[in-house]
Design a protein around this motif. Structure first.
Motif, short mmCIF file in Angstrom:
data_model
loop_
_atom_site.label_atom_id
_atom_site.label_comp_id
_atom_site.label_asym_id
_atom_site.label_seq_id
_atom_site.Cartn_x
_atom_site.Cartn_y
_atom_site.Cartn_z
N ILE A 14 39.41 43.86 38.63
CA ILE A 14 39.58 42.28 38.01
C ILE A 14 41.19 42.56 37.73
CG2 ILE A 14 39.17 41.21 35.62
CD1 ILE A 14 36.74 42.97 35.23
N ILE A 19 38.57 38.81 41.31
CA ILE A 19 37.58 40.06 41.25
C ILE A 19 38.00 40.33 42.57
CG2 ILE A 19 35.61 41.47 40.76
CD1 ILE A 19 35.19 39.44 38.28
N GLN A 342 36.05 37.48 33.59
CA GLN A 342 37.39 37.81 33.78
C GLN A 342 38.08 37.17 32.63
OE1 GLN A 342 38.16 36.20 37.54
NE2 GLN A 342 40.24 37.06 37.47
#
Length: 408
Positions: A14, A19, A342
């Motif tokens: 991340i 990602i 995220q």
């Protein structure tokens, strides 16, 4: 002397931008040296096969009081170390130990214990500086803080505290109190973050406080004024001010209880991940079984009851503290507030790093940053916690030595 190298491969990394699937992260002497897609050879490196797990920046807890049966106000160095060791298991790689309202002598003693603990802390979350929560609060918004010690900020007192310790990173106060604006300006001049907390301030008072350095709202919504009526006229409070001042940062106890999912969604919708930091505000009972516990100092603190994932007053009339961990906050934001993973990670890493002015070294996975890392699965169960390239916690090893921890 040869370099200390660590290679973590086969993971979902991340980063601030995306990602990276099937990524590899390389660490040299505690610093991230490479982040790539795919695999590479790193001769002489200790290797970790992430086995498809997420690799995230280490979690940063800006506001935390205790855990594992200990509180930072207990009056000893070992409590600092035990709390750091407790929370590293939940992915917290750095924290701001937080005080409660107290007598001045007790506060100064706690600051001394911090300095000693920081120098010898090798097996727990890093200490980023102290957070003083109080004693300059509104008694009408005391919450679980002891109103006996609440008072207006006096230069003679707070200058003594600031001279005594160089470790203070942030200080929370009610900005409407007499002398609070001068106090905020003084902190800001020293590079210390003033924050609004336990406050009855109306919007206009918060706006003036913001202009004088108070750029963070401590545990947003908790012990904080909302819309009120005075002589038939309505006034926006500190909560509304937190929303209306775009540049105001907020921190939230995202356990789904202090703030239920609709309010978590509202905070995210208005403030966004870049202005919202997740905090545990955890007390000593964190990581311990349900039942009775003590809020604050173990000698004369308040007896509380731990049930339903939160601390309550013994008569169950109000919440009395948080027993949240960092991984739980992220699970709650993702599963109950619908926040993308995220961005939930950002709230626990990059955002607090920026607020605390440590973003040059922490909070994101980028070359040159400290190798503070967390590995976890789809359910945000922590597998490894790594601090400056050292594996501080391994769930696999813990289960080997403590098989009773294996869940049915």
């Amino acid at each position: 002397m040869s370099e200390r190298k660590l290679k973590i491969f086969n993971g979902n990394i991340i980063t601030p931008y995306r990602i990276i699937k099937n990524g590899t992260l390389v660490v040299c002497d505690g610093t991230i040296s490479d982040v790539i897609e795919g695999d590479i050879e790193v001769p002489g490196a200790v290797q970790i096969d992430a086995k498809g797990k997420y690799i995230a920046p280490g979690f940063i807890d800006m506001h935390i009081h205790g855990g594992g049966g200990f509180d930072f106000m207990d009056g000893d160095v070992s409590s600092f170390l035990k709390i750091a060791e407790t929370h590293v298991k939940y992915g917290t790689t750095a924290m701001c130990p937080t005080t409660l309202t107290s007598e001045l002598a007790h506060l100064l003693e706690t600051l001394d214990h911090y300095e000693t603990a920081k120098a010898i802390n090798k097996t727990g979350s890093q200490f980023l500086g102290m957070h003083l929560e109080g004693p300059y609060f509104s008694k009408n918004q005391s919450g679980a803080q002891d109103p006996r010690f609440m008072r207006n900020p006096e230069p003679r007192e707070y200058e003594k505290v600031l001279f005594h310790a160089q470790s203070i990173r942030r200080w929370s106060a009610a900005p409407e109190l007499k002398g609070a604006l001068e106090f905020g300006r003084h902190l800001k001049a020293l590079g210390i973050l003033p924050a609004i907390a336990h406050t009855d301030a109306i919007y206009e008072e918060v706006l003036e406080a913001f202009e004088n350095g108070y750029t963070l709202a401590t545990h947003f919504y908790s012990a904080m004024s909302g819309v009120s009526r005075r002589n038939a006229f309505r006034y926006a409070g500190a909560i509304e001010a937190g929303y209306l001042i775009d540049e105001m940062d907020v921190e939230i106890i995202a356990d789904g209880i202090h703030l239920p999912p609709p309010l978590l969604k509202l905070v995210y919708k208005i403030k966004g991940a870049s202005r919202t930091a997740l905090i545990t505000d955890a007390m000593r009972a964190t990581g311990m079984p349900p039942g009775k516990s003590i809020l604050g100092n173990k000698k004369d603190g308040l007896e509380v009851l731990i049930e339903d994932g939160v601390a309550k007053l013994m008569d169950r009339s109000a919440f009395a503290g948080s027993v949240a961990t960092a991984d739980r906050l992220i699970r709650t934001m993702v599963n109950e507030a619908g926040v993308p993973l995220q961005e939930a990670i950002q709230m626990m890493t990059a955002t607090p790093a920026r607020i605390l002015d440590v973003a040059d070294k922490k909070g994101t996975i980028l070359k040159g940053k400290d190798a503070d890392l967390v590995l976890f699965d789809e359910q945000i169960n922590i597998a490894n916690t790594i601090i400056k390239g050292e594996i501080i916690y391994s769930r696999e090893l813990e289960l080997q030595y403590n098989p009773i921890l294996v869940k049915e």
